[in-house]
Design a protein around this motif. Sequence first.
Motif, PDB file in Angstrom:
ATOM      1  N   HIS A 210       0.817  -1.214   0.000  1.00 49.24           N
ATOM      2  CA  HIS A 210       0.000   0.000   0.000  1.00 49.24           C
ATOM      3  C   HIS A 210       0.850   1.262   0.000  1.00 49.24           C
ATOM      4  CE1 HIS A 210       0.384   1.175   4.273  1.00 49.24           C
ATOM      5  NE2 HIS A 210       0.402  -0.110   4.536  1.00 49.24           N
ATOM      6  N   ALA A 212       3.363   1.579  -2.059  1.00 53.19           N
ATOM      7  CA  ALA A 212       3.518   1.821  -3.498  1.00 53.19           C
ATOM      8  C   ALA A 212       2.319   2.595  -4.020  1.00 53.19           C
ATOM      9  CB  ALA A 212       3.681   0.502  -4.239  1.00 53.19           C
ATOM     10  N   THR A 213       1.123   2.241  -3.537  1.00 57.52           N
ATOM     11  CA  THR A 213      -0.082   2.975  -3.940  1.00 57.52           C
ATOM     12  C   THR A 213       0.051   4.444  -3.554  1.00 57.52           C
ATOM     13  OG1 THR A 213      -1.348   0.984  -3.455  1.00 57.52           O
ATOM     14  CG2 THR A 213      -2.591   3.000  -3.781  1.00 57.52           C
ATOM     15  N   ARG A 215       2.791   6.158  -2.936  1.00 60.81           N
ATOM     16  CA  ARG A 215       3.837   6.844  -3.697  1.00 60.81           C
ATOM     17  C   ARG A 215       3.373   7.107  -5.127  1.00 60.81           C
ATOM     18  NH1 ARG A 215       9.404   4.085  -3.408  1.00 60.81           N
ATOM     19  NH2 ARG A 215      10.032   6.073  -4.297  1.00 60.81           N
ATOM     20  N   LEU A 219       2.814  11.478  -3.813  1.00 53.99           N
ATOM     21  CA  LEU A 219       3.102  12.086  -2.514  1.00 53.99           C
ATOM     22  C   LEU A 219       4.603  12.081  -2.272  1.00 53.99           C
ATOM     23  CD1 LEU A 219       0.372  10.269  -0.403  1.00 53.99           C
ATOM     24  CD2 LEU A 219       0.205  12.490  -1.506  1.00 53.99           C
ATOM     25  N   ARG A 221       8.139  11.785  -0.027  1.00 54.19           N
ATOM     26  CA  ARG A 221       8.605  10.813   0.966  1.00 54.19           C
ATOM     27  C   ARG A 221       8.143  11.193   2.369  1.00 54.19           C
ATOM     28  NH1 ARG A 221      12.579   7.146   1.612  1.00 54.19           N
ATOM     29  NH2 ARG A 221      13.375   8.033   3.523  1.00 54.19           N
ATOM     30  N   ARG A 227       2.038  10.087   6.950  1.00 52.99           N
ATOM     31  CA  ARG A 227       0.621   9.742   6.881  1.00 52.99           C
ATOM     32  C   ARG A 227       0.367   8.246   6.714  1.00 52.99           C
ATOM     33  NH1 ARG A 227      -3.114  14.102   4.461  1.00 52.99           N
ATOM     34  NH2 ARG A 227      -4.388  12.239   4.582  1.00 52.99           N
ATOM     35  N   HIS A 228       1.299   7.560   6.068  1.00 53.86           N
ATOM     36  CA  HIS A 228       1.014   6.156   5.770  1.00 53.86           C
ATOM     37  C   HIS A 228       1.886   5.173   6.535  1.00 53.86           C
ATOM     38  CE1 HIS A 228      -1.819   6.856   2.462  1.00 53.86           C
ATOM     39  NE2 HIS A 228      -1.101   7.937   2.235  1.00 53.86           N
ATOM     40  N   ARG A 231       1.740   5.423  11.411  1.00 52.06           N
ATOM     41  CA  ARG A 231       0.681   4.796  12.195  1.00 52.06           C
ATOM     42  C   ARG A 231       0.728   3.272  12.078  1.00 52.06           C
ATOM     43  NH1 ARG A 231      -5.373   6.919  11.859  1.00 52.06           N
ATOM     44  NH2 ARG A 231      -6.479   5.216  12.863  1.00 52.06           N
ATOM     45  N   ASN A 232       0.923   2.795  10.836  1.00 61.14           N
ATOM     46  CA  ASN A 232       0.964   1.342  10.654  1.00 61.14           C
ATOM     47  C   ASN A 232       2.180   0.725  11.333  1.00 61.14           C
ATOM     48  OD1 ASN A 232      -1.372   0.627   8.914  1.00 61.14           O
ATOM     49  ND2 ASN A 232      -0.443   2.190   7.620  1.00 61.14           N
TER      50      ASN A 232
ATOM     51  N   LEU B  93       9.282   3.651  -9.536  1.00 55.27           N
ATOM     52  CA  LEU B  93       9.098   2.980  -8.244  1.00 55.27           C
ATOM     53  C   LEU B  93       9.949   1.722  -8.143  1.00 55.27           C
ATOM     54  CD1 LEU B  93       5.244   3.296  -7.620  1.00 55.27           C
ATOM     55  CD2 LEU B  93       7.094   4.560  -6.541  1.00 55.27           C
ATOM     56  N   ARG B 121       8.409  12.128  -8.922  1.00 53.39           N
ATOM     57  CA  ARG B 121       7.179  12.257  -8.164  1.00 53.39           C
ATOM     58  C   ARG B 121       6.261  13.304  -8.783  1.00 53.39           C
ATOM     59  NH1 ARG B 121       5.148  15.340  -4.084  1.00 53.39           N
ATOM     60  NH2 ARG B 121       6.653  16.921  -3.505  1.00 53.39           N
ATOM     61  N   ARG B 124       4.187  11.325 -11.194  1.00 58.42           N
ATOM     62  CA  ARG B 124       3.227  10.368 -10.652  1.00 58.42           C
ATOM     63  C   ARG B 124       1.978  11.112 -10.203  1.00 58.42           C
ATOM     64  NH1 ARG B 124       7.930   7.711  -8.181  1.00 58.42           N
ATOM     65  NH2 ARG B 124       7.558   8.809  -6.238  1.00 58.42           N
ATOM     66  N   LEU B 130      -1.226   4.384 -10.983  1.00 63.72           N
ATOM     67  CA  LEU B 130      -0.985   2.939 -10.846  1.00 63.72           C
ATOM     68  C   LEU B 130      -2.219   2.253 -10.282  1.00 63.72           C
ATOM     69  CD1 LEU B 130       0.982   0.403 -10.510  1.00 63.72           C
ATOM     70  CD2 LEU B 130       1.378   1.263  -8.214  1.00 63.72           C
ATOM     71  N   VAL B 137      -4.056  -5.879  -0.265  1.00 63.53           N
ATOM     72  CA  VAL B 137      -2.980  -5.220   0.484  1.00 63.53           C
ATOM     73  C   VAL B 137      -2.592  -3.874  -0.125  1.00 63.53           C
ATOM     74  CG1 VAL B 137      -2.019  -7.336   1.439  1.00 63.53           C
ATOM     75  CG2 VAL B 137      -1.251  -6.560  -0.791  1.00 63.53           C
ATOM     76  N   GLY B 138      -3.345  -3.437  -1.120  1.00 64.25           N
ATOM     77  CA  GLY B 138      -2.968  -2.222  -1.831  1.00 64.25           C
ATOM     78  C   GLY B 138      -3.438  -0.936  -1.175  1.00 64.25           C
ATOM     79  N   LEU B 139      -4.269  -1.050  -0.148  1.00 65.27           N
ATOM     80  CA  LEU B 139      -4.777   0.150   0.521  1.00 65.27           C
ATOM     81  C   LEU B 139      -4.259   0.217   1.946  1.00 65.27           C
ATOM     82  CD1 LEU B 139      -8.464  -0.080  -0.721  1.00 65.27           C
ATOM     83  CD2 LEU B 139      -6.906   1.778  -1.234  1.00 65.27           C
ATOM     84  N   ASN B 140      -4.049   1.454   2.426  1.00 66.73           N
ATOM     85  CA  ASN B 140      -3.595   1.647   3.800  1.00 66.73           C
ATOM     86  C   ASN B 140      -4.695   1.181   4.759  1.00 66.73           C
ATOM     87  OD1 ASN B 140      -2.815   2.573   6.280  1.00 66.73           O
ATOM     88  ND2 ASN B 140      -2.141   4.573   5.536  1.00 66.73           N
ATOM     89  N   THR B 142      -5.215   1.527   7.862  1.00 70.01           N
ATOM     90  CA  THR B 142      -5.608   2.359   8.999  1.00 70.01           C
ATOM     91  C   THR B 142      -6.142   3.723   8.569  1.00 70.01           C
ATOM     92  OG1 THR B 142      -3.371   3.203   9.241  1.00 70.01           O
ATOM     93  CG2 THR B 142      -3.935   1.268  10.531  1.00 70.01           C
ATOM     94  N   ARG B 155      -3.688  16.276  -4.587  1.00 67.65           N
ATOM     95  CA  ARG B 155      -2.426  16.343  -5.320  1.00 67.65           C
ATOM     96  C   ARG B 155      -2.559  17.268  -6.539  1.00 67.65           C
ATOM     97  NH1 ARG B 155       1.480  16.517  -7.573  1.00 67.65           N
ATOM     98  NH2 ARG B 155       3.030  15.023  -8.298  1.00 67.65           N
TER      99      ARG B 155
END
Lengths: 316, 617
Positions: A210, A212-213, A215, A219, A221, A227-228, A231-232, B93, B121, B124, B130, B137-140, B142, B155
């Motif tokens: 996630h 990679a999603t 980035r 966003l 670094r 933000r990502h 917390r995790n 990436l 960046r 992107r 992408l 597993v592609g989403l955060n 939390t 953005r």
Amino acid sequence: MPRYLAGRLAQALAVLWAAYTVVFVILHVLPSDPITLQLSAGGADISQLTPTQLHILKDRYGLDDPILTQYFHGLWNALHLDFGMSLTQNVTVGSLITDKVGSTLELTLVALPLMVIGGIGLAYLASYVQWRPARTLLARLPAVGVSLPQFFVGLLLIQAFSFSLHWFPATGEDGWRSLVLPAVTMSLLGAAMLAQLLIRSFADTWREPHIATARAKGLSRGTVQLRHVLRNASLPALTLLGILLGYTVTNAVVVESVFSRDGLGQLAQRAVLGQDVPLVQAIVLIAAAGFVVVNLLVDLLYTLLDPRVAAAARAG
Amino acid sequence: MTGPNATGPNATGPNATGPNATGPDNDVSASAVRPPGETLVELAGLSVGYRQHGRLVPAVDDLSLVVAAGETVAVVGESGSGKTTAANAILGLLPSNGVVTAGRITLAGNDVTGASDRVLRQLRGPFVGLVPQDPMVGLNPTMRIGAQVGEAVRRRGVDRRLVPAEVREALERAGVDQPAMRARQYPNELSGGLRQRVLIAIALAGHPRLIVADEPTSALDVTVQRRILDHLASLVRESGTALLIITHDLGVAADRADRVVVMRRGRIVEQGGPREILLHPREDYTRHLISVAPALSHAGGVVPRHTTTATPVSAPLLRLDGVGKDFRLPRGGESRTFTALDDVSLTVHAGQTLGLVGESGSGKTTALRIAMGLEPPTRGRVWLDGTDITGASWSTLRPLRRRFQLVHQNPYSSLDPHFTVGQSIAEPLVSFRVGDRASRAARVRELLDQVALPVSYADRRPAELSGGQRQRVAIARALALSPELVFLDEPVSALDVSVQDQILTLLARLQDELGVGYLFVSHDLAVVAALAHQVAVLRNGRIVESGPAATVLTAPAQAHTRELLDAVPGQRFAADLAGATVRPPGETAPGPDAAGSGAAVGPSLKSESGAAVGLKG
């Protein structure tokens, strides 16, 4: 959620009860004569007592009662925060503890934020800095912190900051200045352990798909890390934090004797050396209660920070 | 195989973009490949390697590729072919140990080879978005959905107050129902298909010129996969965005791409329009890929291997009789239950395969667990070879467990990484105290031979094996006790199509040789067709259709079965082809089950695919 909360609370109470029982069993049932133990702790020699005197003494401490009566009597009193009389000092255990607990609490409340800020800060930097030598240095630092014994760190700090620089007093309890060195000493080990875990956790989280999603959204670094990742990555550290806080009394024993602070740690040390059974029992229960409360808070914090745990909590 | 792009002789081919990109005939070939629109991405002779233990391991070798505005390009290859590395290079990436060793990457006219992350960046989001591989597993985990989409919206410099509205719009465009409510949810509250739509919404929210979709649906059910790919393709068409699909499935590529690029071992094997590639493949490897894509190799139809329509007469090995299963729902407190299975009756006969098909959530896993005695049914009985094992205790079931074994879905997690292959295979023998050390070793050698692995593999550990090899080990382990029945739980869904084909062939051969019965659970009818004698289709815990594979797969009676059949990738292309070349004027377009019209194209595809046999294994 209420069911989850009720479950956790019941667990906490069960742990406390188990702690009381284990201490009771160890101190009363194991093969050593509790009467001799307690009488000698009180300064009396059992061989010089007449049977009548012995009987009076036993009666006074309730040692005549059957063991189960003693157990439930003690448990009932403990529930009312009545831990009886100290054997070595002629005051109640309760008053001894209320006397000393403030100093230790003060120390812990200062050491805790230091520990959290230090641990997270170091890990955050070690994960964010790109320049390889600095990164490696920061990543190795916690290992040093973990390997240094606490009393040694304390003595080192006293040497440097009181004897050489005269910035802070070496001992005593006089204002905030006397809190600095003990608090730093107390927090260092925990901070190092936290940082060690977090550096690993940060690295793992950076490799999560996630990220990679995130980035790929373009966003920076810094934003991704804040933000990502943060917390995790912090979630596994929460459990460690709970355990570290549980060691407060243990830590206090070392730190308070190095800095001659008169707190719960010192009291515990004296109680054990003097075989003051009621006092030991009370202190163990307080330590256990602290541990239980902190871990209850950690569990609740998890449900706030991780929606997956919250979902499981609602379901459970 | 020699160089991937046969450069010389076939000047008619549009594929000469490989090693000779700077050669004299470059202009001709490049113009053949280069589509009319503005060039968005140009990879010129790109080579990428990974630094590992001081060595540079090449991943992409001399790759030249152009993607123009508005076109859909599919890069097809097996795992390890370098297709994901190429995609990551375009997005900037690459992992920190990835190095561009040669060639150029040009994005929107800017040379970005070796550019810093800061420069990349900027591209992107507004330039390239992408859609990642695994939606689970592609989403955060939390962060709320809305916030995650919102980042991509902000953005673009959208005013803070307008962000929520734009988030809802992006979610809606990506086909997410109730966008306002979804925006407040966390990823764990969404199904895989919905999560993939959210990821598409994130990519779209940046308004990119190009979307890179890296195996966007291979983790999803076929029906969901089809819906999502169709949706993505239509969005891309509407907005004029270019799409680069990375996939291991030639069928997926053929159905949607304007151009197909076949990659193998970091190099381009060939590229061209889907028609050229599929009808006149020049390379053996392409023919091989065609032969393993279920729908392509059979010209659009799902063709069952076993064609008998007779019901077997032998006594059933396993019988589920009116089985039902209720689960208590966590929320609500009272007696609210969820019926996962309802009145399911199945039989598996000795030496035969029952294919149990359904989407995720249809109850197939629950049925499998009940059949294996891992879970007691709420209603109904389970019979194993005439013995009622319903609710049998662990100790009563234990001796019976020798007779039925399981092959798991994911060969990457079903083998103990600390065990050698030999130890893993011998474990059931040790557990049931069969034989001594010498006889077990002999049995391991025999089993390795049966699953076509070299005997020397007994000393290797799973980490040294590919996914297909691991699954062979798992099969060998399941066969160690010579069971009469093997449960196959999605045994190939974690594998590349080409490897799927090998494993299915192996399973069919083992059944012929050993007479073992299979209960084969899968969401993919094309895969089930390769093995099943009987098929049962599950939906919402009920069997909607069952019968001999030859009947159910070629003449489905239920709409849901047809839907599952239609979802097999590659069919649309094959059907188009069949319609264009064979269909007499006036006849309606052939459905997927119109085997007759497809058969006319069949031979041309099939005979070519036959030539690829030497590549298998």
